[in-house]
Enzyme design. Structure first.
Site, PDB file in Angstrom:
ATOM      1  NE  ARG A 159       2.188  -0.238  15.376  1.00 23.20           N
ATOM      2  CZ  ARG A 159       2.809   0.440  14.410  1.00 23.20           C
ATOM      3  NH1 ARG A 159       2.690   1.733  14.313  1.00 23.20           N
ATOM      4  NH2 ARG A 159       3.555  -0.198  13.539  1.00 23.20           N
ATOM      5  N   GLY A 199       0.830  -1.194   0.000  1.00 22.07           N
ATOM      6  CA  GLY A 199       0.000   0.000   0.000  1.00 22.07           C
ATOM      7  C   GLY A 199       0.862   1.241   0.000  1.00 22.07           C
ATOM      8  N   GLY A 200       0.216   2.372   0.096  1.00 19.15           N
ATOM      9  CA  GLY A 200       0.928   3.640   0.109  1.00 19.15           C
ATOM     10  C   GLY A 200       1.399   4.015   1.496  1.00 19.15           C
ATOM     11  CE  LYS A 253       3.284   0.247   3.615  1.00 18.10           C
ATOM     12  NZ  LYS A 253       2.960   1.677   3.702  1.00 18.10           N
ATOM     13  CB  SER A 254       3.514  -1.228  10.054  1.00 16.29           C
ATOM     14  OG  SER A 254       4.544  -0.994   9.123  1.00 16.29           O
ATOM     15  CG  HIS A 258       7.159   1.061  13.509  1.00 16.55           C
ATOM     16  ND1 HIS A 258       6.731   0.069  12.672  1.00 16.55           N
ATOM     17  CD2 HIS A 258       6.876   2.228  12.881  1.00 16.55           C
ATOM     18  CE1 HIS A 258       6.202   0.608  11.586  1.00 16.55           C
ATOM     19  NE2 HIS A 258       6.301   1.914  11.679  1.00 16.55           N
ATOM     20  CG  ASP A 264       7.406  -2.916   8.614  1.00 18.04           C
ATOM     21  OD1 ASP A 264       7.475  -2.352   7.504  1.00 18.04           O
ATOM     22  OD2 ASP A 264       6.655  -2.523   9.528  1.00 18.04           O
ATOM     23  NE  ARG A 293       3.134   8.025   8.831  1.00 19.76           N
ATOM     24  CZ  ARG A 293       4.189   7.343   9.263  1.00 19.76           C
ATOM     25  NH1 ARG A 293       4.197   6.036   9.213  1.00 19.76           N
ATOM     26  NH2 ARG A 293       5.231   7.970   9.735  1.00 19.76           N
TER      27      ARG A 293
END
Length: 174
Positions: free
Chosen positions: A48, A4-5, A10-11, A45, A75, A7
């Site tokens: 989270r 995807g683009g 995806k993550s 990241h 990632d 933001r």
């Protein structure tokens, strides 16, 4: 594979999927922290994700890590390709026409070694070729490389998800 683009979520989607499969996930980070902005992104990241994740930082050779029996989130493919691209590009006096082709073969070979391990692998990548064509030759070469590598990974993947505004859209489901 989750693509995807920037933001697009995806993550977060990849992390959710990995956590639905295991209580002891592996995060295979490909980013290199070269400035404060990237340091901040990496920190967000990590916060989270939480402590149950095993973090492996590997900018060039992910297959050198034994991931047997693990559920792994790589990632991201785009940052890994960037590392390979500039590692190869730095060996030349000028950007050659065949740079993207050489990096693509190197990336395919390394990815195939990683994917051949007896592990569950979820790969996050970016769709960077959806906009206009860049006037910059190096950017065009990298956009081509990313598109070709995304095709290679998607062909091997059991499932491909396109993230659009935080919504997962199934593109391929075996």
């Amino acid at each position: 594979m989750i693509t995807g683009g920037q933001r697009s979520g995806k993550s977060e989607e990849a992390e959710r999927r990995v956590l639905s499969m295991t209580d002891s996930p592996v995060y295979l980070a490909t980013a290199q922290v070269l400035d404060d902005e990237m340091r901040h992104r990496v920190s967000l990241h990590q916060q989270r994700r939480g402590p149950q994740w095993t973090n492996i930082e590997e900018p060039l050779w992910p297959s050198r890590h034994d991931l047997t029996g693990r559920v792994v989130l790589m990632d991201c493919l785009t940052l890994w390709l960037t590392n390979l691209f500039f590692d190869e590009e730095s060996k030349e006096d000028e950007v050659s026409e065949r740079l993207a082709e050489r990096v693509l073969q190197r990336a395919k070979d390394e990815f195939d070694r990683l994917a051949s391990q007896d592990a569950t692998l979820i790969v996050v990548t970016n769709e960077i070729g959806l906009g206009g064509t860049s006037a910059n030759r190096l950017q065009r070469q990298f956009t081509d490389l990313q598109g070709w590598m995304n095709q290679h990974v998607a062909a091997r993947a059991d499932e491909v998800i396109l993230m659009v505004s935080g919504i997962p859209v199934v593109i391929k489901d075996n």
